[in-house]
Design an enzyme around this catalytic site. Structure first.
Site, PDB file in Angstrom:
ATOM      1  N   SER A 109       9.564  -2.626  -7.115  1.00  0.00           N
ATOM      2  CA  SER A 109      10.687  -2.095  -7.886  1.00  0.00           C
ATOM      3  C   SER A 109      10.993  -3.103  -8.990  1.00  0.00           C
ATOM      4  CB  SER A 109      11.903  -1.903  -6.978  1.00  0.00           C
ATOM      5  OG  SER A 109      12.937  -1.206  -7.634  1.00  0.00           O
ATOM      6  N   ARG A 156       3.536  -4.591   2.447  1.00  0.00           N
ATOM      7  CA  ARG A 156       3.228  -3.209   2.069  1.00  0.00           C
ATOM      8  C   ARG A 156       1.878  -3.116   1.371  1.00  0.00           C
ATOM      9  NH1 ARG A 156       8.594   0.478   1.046  1.00  0.00           N
ATOM     10  NH2 ARG A 156       9.648  -0.179   2.967  1.00  0.00           N
TER      11      ARG A 156
END
Length: 435
Positions: A361, A400
């Protein structure tokens, strides 16, 4: 934090922006607090002026022999001093009340940010790797496994042991899987420092409340943080390296020529996941402790939007070099983080889940954080100073990325092919696990 002067001049704009973020109007209440504070400051100033004038009158009365007037003036000055002392305490109370209210107001979205309520209103801007998804299907099982199925089958991902040690939302990695996770983080850090112009920084993992306030984790998101006692105060475990990296410029005045500053760090991150009960309870997607490579940029006001695109490209390059399919979306007003003016989320393709999941992000915050940190810069030949602009982005979440590698590079026999760019970090190993 927003500028109260701007709010006084643009109350309707503030409330419209808050409405786009599904937040209640605040302009009227904030202006009322500010007016009460300003009125009190006016009374204090008048009292101080009268005290100074009365003090001179006392001298004149004494020189003229008017002792009665002098005594009356002394009594008046004593009353004024008492009012000022109490008034200064009231000034601090009013200042704190206004600042506390401002501290809970989110940043205002940029005009181009799409309006919406939640993640369903985010707008996709590009994709990468559709051909990779199709090409890899031949080597995968008919039903691709999720990362935790692969890791547990290898005997290298142990949730049971982690739960015995620390409870839920922790993971133990072993052997080649531990080395692969470490390799991913090292690869990202090397890429950002050697090709993207970021300066590597080793930062404290525990920070003071004022640092957490500076990057807007406090006061609004206190329940998401872990704290440890520290003497008579406390220290917070960092939820992201954004906190110490951005606070490197707190309470400083930089020269414009020094900007932009670009920092990166590979650190553990700690989050309580207080609002995530029942979500992603299997596997490594949502952990209390995880590793992440963070990017932070400090720019002038004119460069921050271009820097935002540049930072997002740096994060996307990580996934391109790992050959992990992804898509990039711009978040709508209702899904943006508290301190952001605009955010790009990068979502990696996970064949085991048959969906895209966030892996990075990247946000531009304008001067929102700088006001909370009092971080400024000086423009040559210009009087005064301006607040810096701050940006932060994941470059990327290491755990991730590991999930992405496991699921995208899985083979039918249960093994996982090591991405080409990671093989040097893995001692030349091309494959891990498998029968």
């Amino acid at each position: 934090m927003l500028d109260i002067k701007w709010i006084r001049e643009n109350p309707a704009v503030l409330d419209a922006a808050l409405a786009s973020r599904s937040a209640a109007p605040q302009a009227e209440a904030l202006i009322a607090l500010d007016e009460a504070r300003r009125a009190h400051l006016g009374r204090l100033q008048e009292a101080q002026e009268r005290r100074n004038a009365a003090s001179k009158e006392i001298g004149n009365a004494m020189r003229s022999g008017d002792s009665a007037k002098a005594e009356a003036l002394k009594a008046e000055v004593a009353d004024i001093k008492a009012f000022i002392q109490g008034g200064e305490a009231e000034e601090r109370r009013l200042d704190n009340e206004l600042n506390d209210a401002l501290a809970n107001i989110p940043n205002l979205p940029l005009p181009e940010v799409p309006k919406g309520k939640d993640e369903h209103d985010n707008v996709e801007v590009r994709r990468f790797g559709n051909e990779l998804i199709e090409a890899r299907k031949a080597n995968m099982p008919n039903k691709p496994r999720e990362h935790y199925e692969l890791g547990e089958a290898m005997g290298l991902m142990d949730f049971e042991a982690a739960a015995k040690i620390s409870g839920s939302r922790f993971t133990v990695l072993k052997g080649d899987l531990a080395r692969l996770e470490r390799s991913i983080g090292q690869f990202m850090l090397d890429l950002h420092t050697t090709e993207h112009g970021y300066t590597e920084v080793q930062v404290p993992l525990m920070v003071r409340d004022n640092a957490l306030f500076g990057t807007n984790q406090l006061p609004k998101f206190e329940e998401d943080l872990f704290f440890t006692p520290h003497g008579e105060t406390r220290l917070g475990l960092i939820p992201t390296a954004e906190v110490p990296l951005t606070n490197l410029v707190r309470e400083q005045i930089l020269n414009q020529e020094q900007l932009p500053l670009r920092f990166t760090a590979l650190t553990p991150c700690f989050r309580s996941e207080a609002g995530s009960a029942g979500r992603d309870t299997r596997g490594m997607l949502r952990q209390h402790q995880f590793n992440k490579v963070e990017m932070v940029s400090i720019t002038d006001a004119d460069s921050s939007l271009a820097e935002h695109d540049r930072m997002t490209d740096c994060a996307e390059t990580v996934l391109k070099k790992l050959e992990l399919p992804f898509r990039t979306v711009v978040l709508c007003t209702g899904d943006m983080g508290f301190g952001a003016r605009k955010t790009y989320d990068i979502e990696v393709w996970l064949p085991g889940q048959n969906t895209y999941r966030e892996i990075s992000s990247c946000s531009v915050c304008g001067d929102f954080q700088a006001r909370r940190m009092d971080a400024r810069y000086r423009v040559k030949d210009e009087k005064g100073t301006r607040f810096v602009h701050t940006l932060n982005g994941s470059g990327t979440a290491v755990g991730r990325a590991l999930i992405g590698v496991l699921e995208n590079y899985q083979n039918e026999d249960g093994s996982v092919t090591v991405p080409q760019v990671l093989r040097a970090y893995m001692g030349g190993k091309e494959r891990i696990g498998g029968r």
